[in-house]
Design a protein around this motif. Structure first.
Motif, PDB file in Angstrom:
ATOM      1  N   ASP A  19      -1.734  -3.318  -5.970  1.00  0.00           N
ATOM      2  CA  ASP A  19      -2.530  -4.755  -5.892  1.00  0.00           C
ATOM      3  C   ASP A  19      -2.383  -4.087  -7.503  1.00  0.00           C
ATOM      4  OD1 ASP A  19      -4.712  -2.240  -6.023  1.00  0.00           O
ATOM      5  OD2 ASP A  19      -6.347  -3.619  -6.827  1.00  0.00           O
ATOM      6  N   ALA A  20      -1.925  -3.508  -8.331  1.00  0.00           N
ATOM      7  CA  ALA A  20      -0.979  -3.203  -9.833  1.00  0.00           C
ATOM      8  C   ALA A  20       0.049  -4.324 -10.081  1.00  0.00           C
ATOM      9  CB  ALA A  20      -1.342  -2.145 -10.000  1.00  0.00           C
ATOM     10  N   PHE A  21       0.244  -4.079  -8.491  1.00  0.00           N
ATOM     11  CA  PHE A  21       2.030  -4.724  -8.751  1.00  0.00           C
ATOM     12  C   PHE A  21       2.228  -6.519  -9.177  1.00  0.00           C
ATOM     13  CE2 PHE A  21       3.328  -0.407  -7.403  1.00  0.00           C
ATOM     14  CZ  PHE A  21       3.829   0.491  -8.146  1.00  0.00           C
ATOM     15  N   ARG A  54     -11.871  -5.880  -8.312  1.00  0.00           N
ATOM     16  CA  ARG A  54     -10.480  -5.141  -7.472  1.00  0.00           C
ATOM     17  C   ARG A  54     -10.309  -5.479  -6.218  1.00  0.00           C
ATOM     18  NH1 ARG A  54      -6.464  -1.647 -11.290  1.00  0.00           N
ATOM     19  NH2 ARG A  54      -5.525  -1.888  -9.800  1.00  0.00           N
ATOM     20  N   SER A  55     -11.385  -4.684  -6.197  1.00  0.00           N
ATOM     21  CA  SER A  55     -11.221  -4.437  -4.220  1.00  0.00           C
ATOM     22  C   SER A  55     -11.499  -6.016  -3.340  1.00  0.00           C
ATOM     23  CB  SER A  55     -12.268  -3.507  -3.241  1.00  0.00           C
ATOM     24  OG  SER A  55     -12.367  -2.219  -4.158  1.00  0.00           O
ATOM     25  N   ARG A  56     -11.908  -7.154  -3.839  1.00  0.00           N
ATOM     26  CA  ARG A  56     -12.412  -8.219  -3.426  1.00  0.00           C
ATOM     27  C   ARG A  56     -10.577  -8.713  -3.282  1.00  0.00           C
ATOM     28  NH1 ARG A  56     -16.739  -8.631  -6.244  1.00  0.00           N
ATOM     29  NH2 ARG A  56     -19.270  -8.719  -5.186  1.00  0.00           N
ATOM     30  N   ALA A  57     -10.139  -9.039  -4.383  1.00  0.00           N
ATOM     31  CA  ALA A  57      -8.800  -9.478  -4.890  1.00  0.00           C
ATOM     32  C   ALA A  57      -8.156  -8.931  -3.914  1.00  0.00           C
ATOM     33  CB  ALA A  57      -8.532  -9.303  -6.249  1.00  0.00           C
ATOM     34  N   ALA A  58      -7.704  -7.172  -4.052  1.00  0.00           N
ATOM     35  CA  ALA A  58      -7.091  -7.005  -3.409  1.00  0.00           C
ATOM     36  C   ALA A  58      -6.804  -7.506  -1.477  1.00  0.00           C
ATOM     37  CB  ALA A  58      -7.276  -5.493  -3.210  1.00  0.00           C
ATOM     38  N   ASP A 270       0.349   7.418  -6.019  1.00  0.00           N
ATOM     39  CA  ASP A 270      -0.500   6.680  -7.118  1.00  0.00           C
ATOM     40  C   ASP A 270       0.036   5.853  -8.251  1.00  0.00           C
ATOM     41  OD1 ASP A 270      -3.043   5.670  -8.689  1.00  0.00           O
ATOM     42  OD2 ASP A 270      -2.920   7.922  -9.461  1.00  0.00           O
ATOM     43  N   ALA A 271       0.888   4.883  -7.225  1.00  0.00           N
ATOM     44  CA  ALA A 271       2.114   3.585  -8.101  1.00  0.00           C
ATOM     45  C   ALA A 271       1.034   2.815  -8.317  1.00  0.00           C
ATOM     46  CB  ALA A 271       3.527   3.915  -7.543  1.00  0.00           C
ATOM     47  N   PRO A 272       1.345   2.171  -9.408  1.00  0.00           N
ATOM     48  CA  PRO A 272       2.684   2.453 -10.703  1.00  0.00           C
ATOM     49  C   PRO A 272       2.198   3.481 -11.611  1.00  0.00           C
ATOM     50  CG  PRO A 272       1.016   0.543 -11.307  1.00  0.00           C
ATOM     51  CD  PRO A 272       0.050   0.776  -9.951  1.00  0.00           C
ATOM     52  N   TYR A 273       0.273   3.399 -11.797  1.00  0.00           N
ATOM     53  CA  TYR A 273       0.715   4.670 -12.839  1.00  0.00           C
ATOM     54  C   TYR A 273       0.443   6.281 -12.732  1.00  0.00           C
ATOM     55  CZ  TYR A 273      -3.052   0.838 -11.964  1.00  0.00           C
ATOM     56  OH  TYR A 273      -3.665  -0.294 -12.223  1.00  0.00           O
ATOM     57  N   MET A 274       1.373   6.563 -11.671  1.00  0.00           N
ATOM     58  CA  MET A 274       2.568   8.372 -11.822  1.00  0.00           C
ATOM     59  C   MET A 274       3.177   7.362 -11.771  1.00  0.00           C
ATOM     60  SD  MET A 274       0.133  10.638 -12.786  1.00  0.00           S
ATOM     61  CE  MET A 274       0.412  12.092 -11.960  1.00  0.00           C
TER      62      MET A 274
END
Length: 363
Positions: A19-21, A54-58, A270-274
């Motif tokens: 969801d962070a992409f 974020r959980s709802r959005a994902a 753990d992408a994109p944060y790692m």
């Protein structure tokens, strides 16, 4: 007699923030990943929760996809007060594994505003006033009823984030409450633990977590020792081996990847944060065969000794990073990649109680 078709091989990323992409970024990354999978193989992903919004959005964004599962939870970096907004998406550099266990750092300036998990407010202040906000666990329980939710997480303890005694106590209260919710709902947990393994193990034991017929959770982005991983295993908790294993300096992670039993770890990014590096690991030495053996070292390869994994930015993870994690773990163990991939897939299905089968709809 017609033989039934072989089930598809699965490569499962047990912790990736899809969801962070941005949509176009994710589509391009997944296209590249699919092109590099073995013929007939399928990709699966667990999207961990960070906060309620974020959980709802994902769940809405990836609805109808049979190869994406979700965990819902409140990350230890999240403030307790008010419903946090969905943060802006952007690259964040986390070079290397979570720091090893050690003395808690002294009081000092708080970390800067974090664009991933929160807005920089001090966690837990609202917990002093029970009337400050509705109980987020009620909303969390409702989200957990979604058919694609298979775990509570990511939740846990982070001694680098919670520096004072009051904050640590408040963080523990929230952590224990979410552990209790997971037990009541009979869901496994996805744990985020930084410099707090002994305390986390103590709270798990107090809460009645113990090894049973099947694993009941995972400590993601493992950065602890083999001995600590074994202590979690006795409580039914496996570990997630992530992008840190691709760096030679991450000795504890690499040792764990080499020496833990094959059914003791999952693969993750753990992408994109790692993000993964691409050291060339020699499979000539198999530490798994001898606990005293030295870990294989990276061989000279100027073309890729310090590059990120294919498709990744300089400090941003990519879906393809899971291929590099798999490659390095297999080399460290002296095993074939297909063996490690299949075993990790079976363990993922066991931990999260999902079926890995063929399907038409997926990312």
């Amino acid at each position: 007699m017609v033989q039934p078709p072989e089930p598809p091989a699965w490569l499962v990323d047990s912790h990736i923030h899809l969801d962070a992409f941005e949509p176009t970024e994710l589509a391009a990354g997944l296209d590249e990943l699919r092109g590099r999978l073995p013929e007939g193989a399928r990709y699966g992903a667990l999207v961990p929760g960070v906060n309620l919004a974020r959980s709802r959005a994902a769940l809405e964004r990836f609805v109808g996809l049979d190869n994406v599962w979700h965990a819902v939870g409140i990350h230890p970096w999240e403030p307790l007060e008010g419903p946090p907004a969905v943060p802006e998406q952007g690259p964040v550099s986390h070079d290397g594994p979570h720091p090893p266990e050690g003395p808690r750092p002294p009081e000092g300036p708080r970390p800067p505003e974090d664009p991933v998990h929160g807005d920089g407010r001090e966690p837990g202040r609202a917990a002093l006033d029970p009337c400050a906000a509705p109980d987020p666990l009620d909303d969390l329980e409702q989200l957990a009823a979604h058919p694609r939710v298979v775990a509570i997480g990511e939740i846990g303890l982070d001694a680098l984030r919670h520096r004072g005694a009051l904050e640590q106590e408040q963080a523990e209260v929230r952590f224990v409450a979410q552990l209790e919710l997971a037990r009541r709902l009979d869901l496994p947990v996805v744990l985020h633990v930084v410099r707090a393994h002994e305390r986390c193990l103590e709270l798990l034991r107090r809460g009645g977590w113990s090894g049973g017929r099947a694993p009941r959770g995972v400590v993601h982005a493992w950065g602890g020792s083999v001995e600590q991983a074994e202590a979690y295993a006795r409580l039914g908790i496996v570990v997630g081996i992530g992008a840190a294993v691709t760096r030679e300096r991450s000795r504890r992670v690499r040792r764990a990847a080499a020496l833990l039993p094959g059914d003791g770890f999952l693969l993750e990014t753990d992408a994109p944060y790692m993000y993964a590096a691409r050291p060339a690991v020699s499979p000539a030495v198999s530490p798994a065969a001898s606990p005293g053996a030295r870990l294989p070292s990276a061989q000279a390869d100027p073309g890729r000794a310090s590059e990120p994994a294919p498709g990744a930015g300089a400090s941003r993870g990519h879906p393809c990073d899971v291929l590099e994690v798999l490659r390095v773990v297999a080399a460290l163990r002296g095993e074939d990649e297909a063996v490690v991939r299949a075993r990790a897939g079976r363990l993922f299905a066991e931990v999260f109680r999902v079926e890995l089968a063929g399907g038409a709809a997926g990312v």
